[in-house]
Design a protein around this motif. Structure first.
Motif, mmCIF file in Angstrom:
data_model
loop_
_atom_site.group_PDB
_atom_site.id
_atom_site.type_symbol
_atom_site.label_atom_id
_atom_site.label_comp_id
_atom_site.label_asym_id
_atom_site.label_seq_id
_atom_site.Cartn_x
_atom_site.Cartn_y
_atom_site.Cartn_z
ATOM 1 N N ALA A 67 0.831 -1.207 0.000
ATOM 2 C CA ALA A 67 0.000 0.000 0.000
ATOM 3 C C ALA A 67 0.866 1.258 0.000
ATOM 4 O O ALA A 67 0.652 2.181 -0.793
ATOM 5 N N VAL A 68 1.867 1.287 0.872
ATOM 6 C CA VAL A 68 2.744 2.460 0.989
ATOM 7 C C VAL A 68 3.544 2.669 -0.293
ATOM 8 O O VAL A 68 3.654 3.796 -0.788
ATOM 9 N N SER A 69 4.082 1.594 -0.864
ATOM 10 C CA SER A 69 4.891 1.751 -2.076
ATOM 11 C C SER A 69 4.034 2.190 -3.263
ATOM 12 O O SER A 69 4.488 2.962 -4.110
ATOM 13 N N PHE A 70 2.781 1.731 -3.327
ATOM 14 C CA PHE A 70 1.889 2.179 -4.395
ATOM 15 C C PHE A 70 1.628 3.684 -4.274
ATOM 16 O O PHE A 70 1.726 4.423 -5.257
ATOM 17 N N SER A 88 4.640 5.600 -5.279
ATOM 18 C CA SER A 88 4.836 5.605 -6.735
ATOM 19 C C SER A 88 3.880 6.577 -7.429
ATOM 20 O O SER A 88 4.155 7.032 -8.537
ATOM 21 N N LYS A 89 2.778 6.904 -6.776
ATOM 22 C CA LYS A 89 1.817 7.861 -7.318
ATOM 23 C C LYS A 89 2.181 9.303 -6.965
ATOM 24 O O LYS A 89 1.452 10.231 -7.289
ATOM 25 N N GLY A 90 3.325 9.487 -6.279
ATOM 26 C CA GLY A 90 3.820 10.825 -5.986
ATOM 27 C C GLY A 90 3.393 11.398 -4.638
ATOM 28 O O GLY A 90 3.676 12.567 -4.366
ATOM 29 N N LEU A 91 2.746 10.617 -3.799
ATOM 30 C CA LEU A 91 2.373 11.127 -2.477
ATOM 31 C C LEU A 91 3.623 11.261 -1.618
ATOM 32 O O LEU A 91 4.510 10.399 -1.654
ATOM 33 N N SER A 92 3.673 12.318 -0.836
ATOM 34 C CA SER A 92 4.796 12.528 0.074
ATOM 35 C C SER A 92 4.693 11.559 1.251
ATOM 36 O O SER A 92 3.635 10.975 1.502
ATOM 37 N N MET A 121 -0.599 10.038 6.726
ATOM 38 C CA MET A 121 -1.953 10.483 7.053
ATOM 39 C C MET A 121 -3.008 9.591 6.399
ATOM 40 O O MET A 121 -3.988 9.206 7.032
ATOM 41 N N LYS A 122 -2.799 9.223 5.141
ATOM 42 C CA LYS A 122 -3.769 8.390 4.436
ATOM 43 C C LYS A 122 -3.854 6.999 5.070
ATOM 44 O O LYS A 122 -4.952 6.465 5.233
ATOM 45 N N MET A 123 -2.723 6.425 5.427
ATOM 46 C CA MET A 123 -2.733 5.103 6.060
ATOM 47 C C MET A 123 -3.500 5.163 7.382
ATOM 48 O O MET A 123 -4.255 4.248 7.701
ATOM 49 N N HIS A 124 -3.297 6.250 8.121
ATOM 50 C CA HIS A 124 -3.987 6.403 9.399
ATOM 51 C C HIS A 124 -5.488 6.615 9.185
ATOM 52 O O HIS A 124 -6.307 5.935 9.800
ATOM 53 N N GLN A 151 8.469 7.844 10.136
ATOM 54 C CA GLN A 151 9.560 6.873 10.149
ATOM 55 C C GLN A 151 9.058 5.475 9.775
ATOM 56 O O GLN A 151 9.739 4.728 9.081
ATOM 57 N N GLN A 152 7.858 5.115 10.205
ATOM 58 C CA GLN A 152 7.302 3.813 9.839
ATOM 59 C C GLN A 152 7.101 3.722 8.326
ATOM 60 O O GLN A 152 7.362 2.681 7.721
ATOM 61 N N VAL A 153 6.659 4.812 7.718
ATOM 62 C CA VAL A 153 6.485 4.834 6.266
ATOM 63 C C VAL A 153 7.843 4.677 5.583
ATOM 64 O O VAL A 153 7.998 3.875 4.663
ATOM 65 N N ARG A 154 8.841 5.426 6.056
ATOM 66 C CA ARG A 154 10.194 5.325 5.469
ATOM 67 C C ARG A 154 10.741 3.911 5.605
ATOM 68 O O ARG A 154 11.367 3.375 4.686
#
Length: 191
Positions: free
Chosen positions: A126-129, A132-136, A142-145, A170-173
């Motif tokens: 989910a995060v990598s998609f 790849s769509k350009g989300l920071s 924020m979206k995952m939360h 950091q979790q996203v990174r």
């Protein structure tokens, strides 16, 4: 003259029962639509496939090993769990055949075998998609939360089973860093 007193054309109980089923059907449809949108927004695609009996039996054996339950071959399936098993199978073959033997070009992610490592892999997907769509990183966090994805379990960091309630950048990174992700998946599969 025949007595038709046993024949009723619709009672209040029937109306309440019909209303209950209509409400349940509408609620189920709304939940299904919400779930579909959540998956689509995270880059997951719904695919219908046909499998032969032999392949299904092999998939059922892998399903039982990975998920700890029995795959209902002839009836209704837990699509989420089945999707995770198919995902594992594809990643395992890709790693073994395309990366080791042919030098594949896609990310070299460790195939997630058990439920906890598969959950982490799903978060990575989910995060990598979204990335790849350009989300920071901040927007992904924020979206995952807000979409209700569970933050990565703290046991990937310190052995605890508690969930963090709020996502951190950091979790996203860490999910986007394949070295950290693969180590976390390996650690979860040893438990």
């Amino acid at each position: 003259m025949a007595n038709n007193s046993n024949k009723t054309e619709g009672t209040a109980d029937d109306t309440v029962l019909l209303d209950f089923y209509n409400i349940k059907r509408q609620r189920d449809a709304a939940n299904k639509a919400r779930k579909e949108k959540k998956y689509t927004d995270a880059g997951f695609s719904r695919t219908k496939i046909y499998l032969g009996k032999d392949t299904y039996e092999k998939l059922a054996a892998i399903f039982e090993d990975q998920r700890g339950g029995v795959l209902n071959i002839g009836g209704r399936k837990d699509i989420d769990s089945l999707s995770r098993v198919v995902s594992y199978c594809i990643n395992k073959v890709y790693k073994e055949v395309h990366i080791k033997k042919k030098g594949g070009q896609l990310a070299d992610v460790t195939p997630a075998f058990n439920a906890k490592s598969q959950e982490l892999y799903d978060l990575y997907q989910a995060v990598s998609f979204m990335h790849s769509k350009g989300l920071s990183i901040a927007k992904i966090r924020m979206k995952m939360h807000t979409d209700g994805y569970p933050a990565p379990n703290t046991f990937t960091l310190n052995g605890s089973g508690n969930r963090l309630s709020v996502w951190t950048e950091q979790q996203v990174r860490d999910l986007l860093d394949l070295e950290i992700l693969n180590q976390d998946i390996d650690d979860l599969q040893k438990r």
